[in-house]
Enzyme design. Structure first.
Site, mmCIF file in Angstrom:
data_model
loop_
_atom_site.group_PDB
_atom_site.id
_atom_site.type_symbol
_atom_site.label_atom_id
_atom_site.label_comp_id
_atom_site.label_asym_id
_atom_site.label_seq_id
_atom_site.Cartn_x
_atom_site.Cartn_y
_atom_site.Cartn_z
ATOM 1 N N GLY A 1 0.762 -1.244 0.000
ATOM 2 C CA GLY A 1 0.000 0.000 0.000
ATOM 3 C C GLY A 1 0.787 1.285 0.000
ATOM 4 O O GLY A 1 1.679 1.515 -0.825
ATOM 5 N N LEU A 2 0.437 2.165 0.945
ATOM 6 C CA LEU A 2 1.003 3.506 0.978
ATOM 7 C C LEU A 2 2.510 3.498 1.161
ATOM 8 O O LEU A 2 3.218 4.331 0.593
ATOM 9 C CB LEU A 2 0.360 4.316 2.105
ATOM 10 C CG LEU A 2 -1.124 4.638 1.981
ATOM 11 C CD1 LEU A 2 -1.598 5.381 3.218
ATOM 12 C CD2 LEU A 2 -1.394 5.459 0.733
ATOM 13 N N SER B 1 -4.816 9.600 10.845
ATOM 14 C CA SER B 1 -6.049 9.275 10.124
ATOM 15 C C SER B 1 -7.176 10.166 10.601
ATOM 16 O O SER B 1 -7.174 10.647 11.735
ATOM 17 C CB SER B 1 -6.422 7.807 10.377
ATOM 18 O OG SER B 1 -7.711 7.509 9.869
ATOM 19 N N TYR C 1 -8.748 2.179 17.502
ATOM 20 C CA TYR C 1 -8.057 2.764 16.353
ATOM 21 C C TYR C 1 -8.009 4.284 16.492
ATOM 22 O O TYR C 1 -6.965 4.906 16.274
ATOM 23 C CB TYR C 1 -8.768 2.376 15.063
ATOM 24 C CG TYR C 1 -8.107 2.902 13.806
ATOM 25 C CD1 TYR C 1 -6.831 2.477 13.446
ATOM 26 C CD2 TYR C 1 -8.758 3.813 12.978
ATOM 27 C CE1 TYR C 1 -6.221 2.954 12.288
ATOM 28 C CE2 TYR C 1 -8.157 4.289 11.819
ATOM 29 C CZ TYR C 1 -6.890 3.860 11.486
ATOM 30 O OH TYR C 1 -6.281 4.339 10.338
#
Length: 322
Positions: A33-34, A157, A183
């Site tokens: 991914g990132l 996030s 999270y």
């Protein structure tokens, strides 16, 4: 700050015309991914990239394109790092310190999301221990390797909006476990850590930035049940629709990694140091958010006194003073 970049800007857009020859970068989480795209973009513009990953064999397979696209003196190498084990974190930091080469940027990209209730090797709740405490120890141990003018970039996030940190019960010993709350706590911690790290290091020209990469479909959602992501997106779109806003759209991986490379090498340090960014812009503080994907950062995530308190609690938990 307006710079012409936005939600659809890619890594190549924000790095257009920029030569990173001679720059050295550490990126955690380069097995998917990132992290892979961040490494690719920086190496393609001439940077020497050190990628940290728990599973080196998986990362080796995932980063073939990083090596293939390295240009202008750019290169890629890897180090082993398991953020869920402080023994591994300290061993990684010791190896980097023994090597002695400096970094122009450290990008704390690795993370887990919505995991079932569990603990790291050191007994910390999985998400807080991995996403925050692992990076807290790593970045602080190698802080002397970040050059003046360098930066620490914490990939946080918009999930920070789900919860502030709980310094009285960080491991859910008295609180019912909710994977999204956990999270949220870990992502708020990522932001607060950047705030205090920036405060402690800006006098020597080292700045810290936290960011939201955007909603991207990567391995990060692997712990979600079948249909759970679709249901979450439907709820978000209902909220946006009720507010007269357009529906949510996922970013591509190059769009998601754009803010990381922008924060590390493009954005003016005095404008982003100690701040939270998204869409390659500095975010505004707002506690009146329409949905979890609306732009903005909660005020508790940038509170300097709160950041100091988290730092002290983190030192207590890991048994180290920085």
């Amino acid at each position: 700050m307006t710079n012409g970049f936005g939600a659809t800007s890619t890594t190549d857009d924000v790095l257009a015309g920029i030569d990173l020859s001679g720059k050295r970068v550490l990126i955690t989480g380069v097995s998917a991914g990132l992290g892979v795209e961040t490494a690719r973009a920086l190496a393609a513009h001439g940077a020497q990239v050190v990628g940290a990953a728990r599973d080196l064999a998986k990362a080796e397979r995932a980063t073939n394109e990083v090596r293939a696209q390295a240009a202008n003196g750019g290169g890629f190498e890897m180090v082993e790092l398991n953020l869920a084990s402080l023994e591994s974190v300290r061993a990684c930091a010791d190896a980097l310190l023994a090597d002695g080469r400096r970094f122009d940027a450290v990008i704390a990209n690795a993370g887990v999301m919505r995991t079932p209730f569990g603990h790291t090797a050191d007994g910390f709740e999985t998400q807080f221990g991995t996403n925050h405490l692992g990076h807290f120890v790593l970045a602080n141990r190698i802080a002397s390797l970040i050059v003046p003018g360098g930066r620490l970039v914490n990939v946080a996030s918009s999930g920070h909006r789900y919860s502030d940190v709980d310094l009285d019960d960080p491991n859910f010993e008295r609180t019912p476990y909710d994977p999204m709350i956990a999270y949220g706590r870990s992502k708020t911690a990522n932001i607060l850590f950047a705030v205090e790290f920036d405060q402690r290091h800006k006098a020597r020209g080292v700045r810290a930035i936290a960011l939201h990469p955007g909603g991207i479909q990567t391995e990060l959602d692997r712990h979600m049940a079948p249909g759970e992501l679709e249901n979450l997106v439907a709820q978000i779109n209902a909220q946006l629709g009720a507010a007269g806003r357009p529906p949510f759209q996922f970013k591509t991986i190059p769009q998601g990694a754009a803010t990381s490379v922008w924060a590390a090498f493009v954005a003016p340090a005095e404008e982003v140091g100690g701040r939270y960014c998204e869409n390659s812009q500095v975010s505004q503080i707002t506690d009146a958010l329409i949905s979890p994907v609306s732009p903005g950062v909660r005020s508790y995530a940038l509170d300097p006194e709160h950041a100091k308190a988290l730092w002290a609690k983190s030192e207590e938990l890991v048994g180290e003073r920085f």
